[in-house]
Design a protein around this motif. Sequence first.
Motif, PDB file in Angstrom:
ATOM      1  N   HIS A 293       1.064   8.493   6.597  1.00 49.68           N
ATOM      2  CA  HIS A 293      -0.282   7.924   6.722  1.00 49.68           C
ATOM      3  C   HIS A 293      -0.293   6.591   7.463  1.00 49.68           C
ATOM      4  CE1 HIS A 293      -2.870  10.856   4.832  1.00 49.68           C
ATOM      5  NE2 HIS A 293      -1.830  11.144   4.068  1.00 49.68           N
TER       6      HIS A 293
ATOM      7  N   ALA B 227       3.982  12.978  -2.458  1.00 43.22           N
ATOM      8  CA  ALA B 227       5.305  13.575  -2.163  1.00 43.22           C
ATOM      9  C   ALA B 227       6.385  13.070  -3.110  1.00 43.22           C
ATOM     10  CB  ALA B 227       5.682  13.274  -0.714  1.00 43.22           C
ATOM     11  N   ALA B 228       6.216  11.837  -3.620  1.00 40.89           N
ATOM     12  CA  ALA B 228       7.240  11.278  -4.508  1.00 40.89           C
ATOM     13  C   ALA B 228       7.433  12.127  -5.760  1.00 40.89           C
ATOM     14  CB  ALA B 228       6.870   9.846  -4.889  1.00 40.89           C
TER      15      ALA B 228
ATOM     16  N   CYS C 170      10.676   9.012   6.453  1.00 42.81           N
ATOM     17  CA  CYS C 170      12.053   9.091   5.949  1.00 42.81           C
ATOM     18  C   CYS C 170      12.739  10.410   6.240  1.00 42.81           C
ATOM     19  CB  CYS C 170      12.064   8.749   4.481  1.00 42.81           C
ATOM     20  SG  CYS C 170      11.615   7.028   4.284  1.00 42.81           S
TER      21      CYS C 170
ATOM     22  N   GLN D 187      -3.648   7.872  -4.979  1.00 43.14           N
ATOM     23  CA  GLN D 187      -3.590   8.955  -5.957  1.00 43.14           C
ATOM     24  C   GLN D 187      -2.901   8.440  -7.228  1.00 43.14           C
ATOM     25  OE1 GLN D 187      -3.136  12.801  -3.440  1.00 43.14           O
ATOM     26  NE2 GLN D 187      -1.439  11.514  -2.796  1.00 43.14           N
TER      27      GLN D 187
ATOM     28  N   GLY E 235       4.967   5.322  -3.566  1.00 43.15           N
ATOM     29  CA  GLY E 235       6.019   6.335  -3.639  1.00 43.15           C
ATOM     30  C   GLY E 235       7.364   5.630  -3.789  1.00 43.15           C
TER      31      GLY E 235
ATOM     32  N   VAL F  32      -1.015  -0.628  -4.485  1.00 46.07           N
ATOM     33  CA  VAL F  32      -2.205   0.217  -4.588  1.00 46.07           C
ATOM     34  C   VAL F  32      -1.903   1.593  -4.002  1.00 46.07           C
ATOM     35  CG1 VAL F  32      -3.172  -0.823  -2.460  1.00 46.07           C
ATOM     36  CG2 VAL F  32      -4.678   0.392  -4.026  1.00 46.07           C
TER      37      VAL F  32
ATOM     38  N   VAL G  11       0.862  -1.186   0.000  1.00 49.94           N
ATOM     39  CA  VAL G  11       0.000   0.000   0.000  1.00 49.94           C
ATOM     40  C   VAL G  11       0.895   1.231   0.000  1.00 49.94           C
ATOM     41  CG1 VAL G  11      -1.872   1.238   1.159  1.00 49.94           C
ATOM     42  CG2 VAL G  11      -1.759  -1.262   1.300  1.00 49.94           C
ATOM     43  N   GLY G  12       0.773   2.057  -1.056  1.00 50.65           N
ATOM     44  CA  GLY G  12       1.602   3.258  -1.200  1.00 50.65           C
ATOM     45  C   GLY G  12       2.602   3.061  -2.321  1.00 50.65           C
TER      46      GLY G  12
ATOM     47  N   THR H  82       6.347  21.090   3.314  1.00 55.57           N
ATOM     48  CA  THR H  82       7.244  22.082   2.735  1.00 55.57           C
ATOM     49  C   THR H  82       6.743  22.374   1.319  1.00 55.57           C
ATOM     50  OG1 THR H  82       9.523  22.768   2.350  1.00 55.57           O
ATOM     51  CG2 THR H  82       9.044  20.450   1.968  1.00 55.57           C
TER      52      THR H  82
ATOM     53  N   GLY I  67      13.406  11.111   1.676  1.00 56.48           N
ATOM     54  CA  GLY I  67      12.681   9.896   1.288  1.00 56.48           C
ATOM     55  C   GLY I  67      13.027   9.353  -0.078  1.00 56.48           C
TER      56      GLY I  67
ATOM     57  N   SER J 182      -7.018   4.747  -5.838  1.00 57.63           N
ATOM     58  CA  SER J 182      -7.751   3.741  -5.064  1.00 57.63           C
ATOM     59  C   SER J 182      -7.369   3.854  -3.579  1.00 57.63           C
ATOM     60  CB  SER J 182      -7.414   2.326  -5.570  1.00 57.63           C
ATOM     61  OG  SER J 182      -7.634   2.217  -6.956  1.00 57.63           O
ATOM     62  N   PRO J 183      -7.903   4.863  -2.877  1.00 56.45           N
ATOM     63  CA  PRO J 183      -7.547   5.028  -1.463  1.00 56.45           C
ATOM     64  C   PRO J 183      -7.935   3.801  -0.638  1.00 56.45           C
ATOM     65  CG  PRO J 183      -8.857   6.900  -2.260  1.00 56.45           C
ATOM     66  CD  PRO J 183      -8.859   5.871  -3.350  1.00 56.45           C
TER      67      PRO J 183
HETATM   68  C1  LIG Z   1       8.522  20.086  -1.571  1.00 56.78           C
HETATM   69  C2  LIG Z   1       9.271  18.867  -1.115  1.00 56.78           C
HETATM   70  C3  LIG Z   1      10.638  18.763  -1.350  1.00 56.78           C
HETATM   71  C4  LIG Z   1      11.331  17.600  -0.980  1.00 56.78           C
HETATM   72  N1  LIG Z   1      12.626  17.456  -1.367  1.00 56.78           N
HETATM   73  C5  LIG Z   1      13.251  16.279  -1.181  1.00 56.78           C
HETATM   74  C6  LIG Z   1      14.524  16.039  -1.758  1.00 56.78           C
HETATM   75  O1  LIG Z   1      15.076  16.881  -2.469  1.00 56.78           O
HETATM   76  N2  LIG Z   1      15.121  14.843  -1.511  1.00 56.78           N
HETATM   77  C7  LIG Z   1      14.497  13.875  -0.772  1.00 56.78           C
HETATM   78  O2  LIG Z   1      15.085  12.806  -0.596  1.00 56.78           O
HETATM   79  N3  LIG Z   1      13.286  14.062  -0.246  1.00 56.78           N
HETATM   80  C8  LIG Z   1      12.640  15.215  -0.443  1.00 56.78           C
HETATM   81  N4  LIG Z   1      11.366  15.392   0.021  1.00 56.78           N
HETATM   82  C9  LIG Z   1      10.755  14.300   0.805  1.00 56.78           C
HETATM   83  C10 LIG Z   1      10.301  13.137  -0.075  1.00 56.78           C
HETATM   84  O3  LIG Z   1       9.418  13.565  -1.062  1.00 56.78           O
HETATM   85  C11 LIG Z   1       9.613  12.096   0.789  1.00 56.78           C
HETATM   86  O4  LIG Z   1      10.453  11.806   1.891  1.00 56.78           O
HETATM   87  C12 LIG Z   1       9.366  10.821  -0.003  1.00 56.78           C
HETATM   88  O5  LIG Z   1       8.430  11.047  -1.024  1.00 56.78           O
HETATM   89  C13 LIG Z   1       8.896   9.708   0.923  1.00 56.78           C
HETATM   90  O6  LIG Z   1       8.748   8.546   0.150  1.00 56.78           O
HETATM   91  P1  LIG Z   1       7.713   7.446   0.592  1.00 56.78           P
HETATM   92  O7  LIG Z   1       7.621   6.476  -0.505  1.00 56.78           O
HETATM   93  O8  LIG Z   1       8.068   6.959   1.948  1.00 56.78           O
HETATM   94  O9  LIG Z   1       6.346   8.231   0.779  1.00 56.78           O
HETATM   95  P2  LIG Z   1       5.452   9.011  -0.270  1.00 56.78           P
HETATM   96  O10 LIG Z   1       6.242   9.465  -1.403  1.00 56.78           O
HETATM   97  O11 LIG Z   1       4.689  10.002   0.535  1.00 56.78           O
HETATM   98  O12 LIG Z   1       4.474   7.851  -0.785  1.00 56.78           O
HETATM   99  C14 LIG Z   1       3.464   7.346   0.023  1.00 56.78           C
HETATM  100  C15 LIG Z   1       2.294   7.014  -0.873  1.00 56.78           C
HETATM  101  O13 LIG Z   1       1.301   6.381  -0.081  1.00 56.78           O
HETATM  102  C16 LIG Z   1       0.046   6.745  -0.595  1.00 56.78           C
HETATM  103  N5  LIG Z   1      -0.959   6.520   0.438  1.00 56.78           N
HETATM  104  C17 LIG Z   1      -1.032   7.084   1.674  1.00 56.78           C
HETATM  105  N6  LIG Z   1      -2.142   6.648   2.306  1.00 56.78           N
HETATM  106  C18 LIG Z   1      -2.770   5.795   1.458  1.00 56.78           C
HETATM  107  C19 LIG Z   1      -3.966   5.064   1.531  1.00 56.78           C
HETATM  108  N7  LIG Z   1      -4.795   5.115   2.588  1.00 56.78           N
HETATM  109  N8  LIG Z   1      -4.324   4.304   0.468  1.00 56.78           N
HETATM  110  C20 LIG Z   1      -3.527   4.212  -0.637  1.00 56.78           C
HETATM  111  N9  LIG Z   1      -2.379   4.919  -0.747  1.00 56.78           N
HETATM  112  C21 LIG Z   1      -2.023   5.709   0.284  1.00 56.78           C
HETATM  113  C22 LIG Z   1       0.220   8.204  -0.994  1.00 56.78           C
HETATM  114  O14 LIG Z   1      -0.737   8.609  -1.948  1.00 56.78           O
HETATM  115  C23 LIG Z   1       1.642   8.238  -1.519  1.00 56.78           C
HETATM  116  O15 LIG Z   1       1.694   8.118  -2.922  1.00 56.78           O
HETATM  117  C24 LIG Z   1      10.655  16.560  -0.290  1.00 56.78           C
HETATM  118  C25 LIG Z   1       9.299  16.675  -0.024  1.00 56.78           C
HETATM  119  C26 LIG Z   1       8.605  17.800  -0.426  1.00 56.78           C
HETATM  120  C27 LIG Z   1       7.139  17.882  -0.129  1.00 56.78           C
END
Ligand SMILES: Cc1cc2nc3c(=O)[nH]c(=O)nc-3n(C[C@H](O)[C@H](O)[C@H](O)COP(=O)(O)OP(=O)(O)OC[C@H]3O[C@@H](n4cnc5c(N)ncnc54)[C@H](O)[C@@H]3O)c2cc1C
Length: 440
Positions: free
Chosen positions: A246, A76-77, A376, A70, A45, A67, A42-43, A262, A380, A214-215
């Motif tokens: 989340h 955030a990815a 992260c 969005q 990114g 899944v 789930v997720g 941010t 991340g 598909s939330p």
């Molecule tokens: C403006 C900005 C600048 C940044 N700059 C950097 C950078 O330069 N370098 C860096 O390393 N990091 C940066 N980051 C941080 C980075 O984007 C995040 O740390 C990273 O995206 C985390 O990855 P993740 O896969 O853990 O989570 P996410 O990318 O947040 O992915 C999680 C996914 O889970 C999904 N999800 C959540 N709940 C549910 C649910 N109930 N059902 C289905 N899906 C769900 C979400 O839709 C999302 O797509 C930045 C963030 C922002 C906002």
Amino acid sequence: MSVHQAVRTPADMAIPGWYAVLPPPKAPEVLRGRYMADWVIVGAGFAGLAAARRLSQLVPNDRIAVVDAQRIGWGAAGRNSGFMIDLPHELGGENYGGSREHDVKQIQMNRAAIDFSGSAAEEYGLHPYFVRAGKIHGAATDHGLRSLREFESHLVGLAEDFGSLDATDMKRITGTDFFVGGTFTPGAVMAQPAGFIRGLATGLAERVKIFENSPVTELRTGKEHHVQTAEGEIVAPRLILTVNGHLESFGFYKQRLLHVFTYASMTRTLSDREQRALGGEPSWGLIPADPMGSTIRRVGDRIVVRNTFTYNPSMTTSEDQVRQTGHTHDRSFIARFPMLKGVAMEHRWGGHLCLSLNSAPAFGEIEDRVYVAGCCNGLGTVKGTLYGMLAADLAVGTGEPMVAEALQEPPPNKLYPMPLMAIGAPLQLWAMQRRAGREL
Ligand SMILES: Cc1cc2nc3c(=O)[nH]c(=O)nc-3n(C[C@H](O)[C@H](O)[C@H](O)COP(=O)(O)OP(=O)(O)OC[C@H]3O[C@@H](n4cnc5c(N)ncnc54)[C@H](O)[C@@H]3O)c2cc1C
């Protein structure tokens, strides 16, 4: 069977510039009806897709489903600044460094994650979105320059390569005389985050089933795990949760995750005349000497500014916050690029960061055959990839030594009680951003 209802699902607002400049994606596949799998993630990114890719290598004959609430790259990815950083990057400190032993281990693990992403970029032809260009730390003040020189001494102690830049070098690269000096570190990758993450998902789709828009509203965990959405469910014996902050929406790590947003703005395309007036190199990425300052990227004919952190325990931001921080971006932009006066921002957006007080990730097996990789701490693109990949190794039981290292990390510390957090966190962010001064 345990039931975990999602008290909220993500709804990132305002199209991120990185996503807007890509061609429109093909129609999403929404989860409808029951889908049986061996693995459900789930997720989608950095963490989720890394877990999926690693699983597809470790257990190639298994059915793997991913899944997301969005579109791929809408969260955030696809909203981040695209710095995939190999070196220590502690946002809470004054110069990004930590203890030597901790940093050596982190560098090794970060590089493993970057190489993992690099192999995907190679396999799926994602080179325009994944460039091993290195990054610059730029100082706008003497105080900032002192922090950078301290950072450089730390790098000497770690036997890491870097280049020390003076004001002339900085002007040659960036075109502006705003910066008094800098430090170049060669190991960072500069990504077009939305392009990379979409390309990764497209490449994986041959071996992995991906559902978008598909939330997930409920998880029922037990012998078989049921991942429920409005119109369907995925049933699988193993579940990996890569939903970043989340996790808390499902009731995990309650009172341990710090939800910060941010913000970024991307200019319209610069004309040839504007690019000549700007000068400098066509492509570079700059991190501020003070972690609370402005991150700036030039990507050919556009400039992206990122700054300002807000504390949003609701895990959402508002149009008003995006507009307000836009004013700060405009001030930071014009202070650095007075020759581009009149160049408007075309895209503005905000995105969710999950931090913890002790910079620790959420990683491990939290229930029988339920694994998590999240929180992260602002890095991340790399840490999400790392922990996503390691969650797959942990679940399959490969004996990968980095899994043991990751499991030794403490869990995210408990936050202070809510009234204290609600008052203290914004105050702390305000003070830290004020300290950044001209670096903002
Ligand atoms: C403006 C900005 C600048 C940044 N700059 C950097 C950078 O330069 N370098 C860096 O390393 N990091 C940066 N980051 C941080 C980075 O984007 C995040 O740390 C990273 O995206 C985390 O990855 P993740 O896969 O853990 O989570 P996410 O990318 O947040 O992915 C999680 C996914 O889970 C999904 N999800 C959540 N709940 C549910 C649910 N109930 N059902 C289905 N899906 C769900 C979400 O839709 C999302 O797509 C930045 C963030 C922002 C906002």
